[in-house]
Design an enzyme around this catalytic site. Structure first.
Site, PDB file in Angstrom:
ATOM      1  N   ASN A 261       0.799  -1.156   0.023  1.00 35.17           N
ATOM      2  CA  ASN A 261      -0.025   0.051  -0.051  1.00 35.17           C
ATOM      3  C   ASN A 261       0.782   1.157   0.022  1.00 35.17           C
ATOM      4  O   ASN A 261       0.522   2.315  -0.871  1.00 35.17           O
ATOM      5  CB  ASN A 261      -1.021   0.048   1.121  1.00 35.17           C
ATOM      6  N   ASN A 281      -1.027   4.151 -11.824  1.00 38.13           N
ATOM      7  CA  ASN A 281       0.222   3.477 -12.184  1.00 38.13           C
ATOM      8  C   ASN A 281       0.088   2.910 -13.368  1.00 38.13           C
ATOM      9  O   ASN A 281      -1.170   2.388 -13.970  1.00 38.13           O
ATOM     10  CB  ASN A 281       0.076   2.167 -11.215  1.00 38.13           C
ATOM     11  N   GLY A 309      -8.027   4.787  -7.911  1.00 36.78           N
ATOM     12  CA  GLY A 309      -7.122   5.705  -8.879  1.00 36.78           C
ATOM     13  C   GLY A 309      -5.507   5.336  -8.569  1.00 36.78           C
ATOM     14  O   GLY A 309      -4.633   6.276  -8.724  1.00 36.78           O
ATOM     15  N   LYS A 310      -5.506   4.302  -8.174  1.00 32.73           N
ATOM     16  CA  LYS A 310      -4.149   3.543  -8.021  1.00 32.73           C
ATOM     17  C   LYS A 310      -3.252   3.049  -9.234  1.00 32.73           C
ATOM     18  O   LYS A 310      -2.515   3.178  -9.356  1.00 32.73           O
ATOM     19  CB  LYS A 310      -3.990   2.549  -6.583  1.00 32.73           C
ATOM     20  N   VAL A 311      -4.504   2.465 -10.064  1.00 32.32           N
ATOM     21  CA  VAL A 311      -3.898   2.026 -11.412  1.00 32.32           C
ATOM     22  C   VAL A 311      -4.630   2.567 -12.363  1.00 32.32           C
ATOM     23  O   VAL A 311      -5.752   2.676 -12.168  1.00 32.32           O
ATOM     24  CB  VAL A 311      -3.946   0.489 -11.216  1.00 32.32           C
TER      25      VAL A 311
END
Ligand SMILES: NC(=O)c1ccc[n+]([C@@H]2O[C@H](COP(=O)([O-])OP(=O)(O)OC[C@H]3O[C@@H](n4cnc5c(N)ncnc54)[C@H](O)[C@@H]3O)[C@@H](O)[C@H]2O)c1
Length: 378
Positions: A261, A281, A309-311
């Site tokens: 994380n 990402n 919204g991390k990837v």
């Protein structure tokens, strides 16, 4: 029964420590392993590992993509001898920064200091080990004196370093690595922490209190009145700044845990907190034994990370999870990458660029703030 002070490994008649020493294995880019992965690993998790190797070697390492690559490390990887894989990747510029559990960095110090961890059996009587003062990590065995002497080195380093303020873990590990190289010349060949300092690779720890390194930093404050503190805010901002500066961003996640994380949260920190939409990402590779069905972050899939919204939603084909034991899959993965045509890149030397990168983050965050204010006034 003794209380929890170590027994005496030297005097035992039992042969727990007769196994071969664990050495850091250095991958060399074997063509045969590449052939096995390309042609033999076709389905199920072999297929996923093959996919992961392809994404890493052909896309993440491609010079035109200029991907900033973060490696996260959880699980007992350095005790199992996987530090050599990490050293080789750093040396070849194939990873640009690392987020690790403190345990892996602490256990790496044993190798740097020439203490020996040994191959053993998981089927031993732990009460006998306890009496003999032997520590067990599954089938890795070593005398408790290794812990005590490593701790003594850390405490001596803390005094020697004269560090007396709040610093990031990247700075702490950099200083530790320099100290190791100075006191144990050549140890950069068999220590991740030392090699990272030499290769300019910043190493972060997501939970600095959660290891024997953190335990000795706490001792240093209590007993020596030191004002050295690990400043997690600095870590959060540095990782964010590194990700912000990346043309493309990608990660290789070993295990899960908090390092996973800590890497992935850089994107939400940018869009959610600083108002800088970086877009998520671009690549995501995870090798883990964690399952998705328990709802934990460790087992969460790249597609779940899209919702945060991390990837980047557009790159799901460039994400993969291989459900494997990292001690098997990661050396194979490294052999593949090192033997590929992009098996060496110019190192980004991020450890020496942290200040400038954070300054750039501040500039962009202030500009985003201005925009938000103007929008609110309209
Ligand atoms: N002395 C210290 O500083 C200290 C502190 C904590 C832990 N430890 C030791 O270090 C070891 C590592 O602890 P840690 O905190 O790094 O991580 P951990 O063992 O808590 O593992 C964290 C994550 O990695 C995954 N994982 C673990 N082994 C895996 C494997 N072989 N393949 C794929 N995924 C795997 C887990 O499922 C989990 O998501 C522990 O087993 C413990 O014995 C030492």
């Amino acid at each position: 029964m003794p209380h929890r002070a170590p027994g005496s490994p030297g005097t035992s008649r039992r042969q727990f420590l007769s196994g071969k020493p664990i050495r850091y294995y250095r991958p060399r880019g074997s063509g045969e392993i590449r052939h096995l992965i390309d042609e033999g690993f076709q389905a199920f998790n072999a297929g996923r590992l093959s996919e992961a190797c392809g994404i890493f070697a052909d896309k993440m390492l491609a010079p035109e993509n200029d991907t900033t690559i973060g490696l996260t490390v959880a699980g007992a990887m350095t005790p199992a001898g996987l530090g050599g894989c990490v050293i080789e990747l750093m040396d070849r510029g194939l990873v640009d920064f690392i987020i690790s559990t403190g345990a892996n960095l602490y256990h790496d110090l044993h190798y740097a200091l020439n203490f020996t961890l040994r191959r053993g059996s998981p089927f031993v009587d732990d009460r006998d080990l306890y009496e003999d003062g032997i520590i067990r990590i599954y089938d890795v065995l070593f005398p408790a004196t290794v812990l005590l002497e490593t701790d003594a080195y850390i405490r001596e380093f803390l005094v020697r370093s004269k560090l007396n303020e709040a610093i990031s873990t990247s700075e702490f590990h950099y200083r530790l690595g320099r100290d190791l190289i100075e006191r144990q010349p050549g140890c950069e060949e068999y220590s991740v922490v030392a090699r990272a300092a030499l290769a300019g690779v910043p190493i972060y720890t997501s939970s600095p209190g959660d290891s024997s390194i953190g335990m000795n930093v706490a001792y240093h404050e209590l007993m020596n009145g030191s004002r050295l503190m690990i400043d997690s805010n600095k870590d959060v901002n540095e990782v964010c700044a590194i990700v912000l500066a990346g043309k493309q961003n990608g990660c290789v996640i070993l295990g899960g845990g908090s390092p996973k994380n800590f890497y992935l949260q850089a994107q939400p920190t940018l869009w959610e907190v600083y108002g800088i939409p970086k877009g998520g990402n671009d690549y995501f590779i995870q090798i883990t034994t964690d399952q998705v069905v328990w709802g934990g972050l460790s087992g969460a899939t790249p597609s779940e990370a899209v919702s945060w919204g991390k990837v980047n939603p557009g790159v799901l084909p460039d994400t993969v999870v291989a459900y494997c034991d990292s001690t098997i899959a990661f050396p194979l993965f490294c052999e593949y990458a090192i033997g590929s045509k992009h098996g060496r890149r110019a190192r980004k030397d991020l450890v020496h660029k942290r200040k400038d990168l954070v300054a750039a983050l501040v500039r962009e965050a202030k500009a985003a703030d201005e925009k938000r204010k103007v929008k609110a006034e309209v």
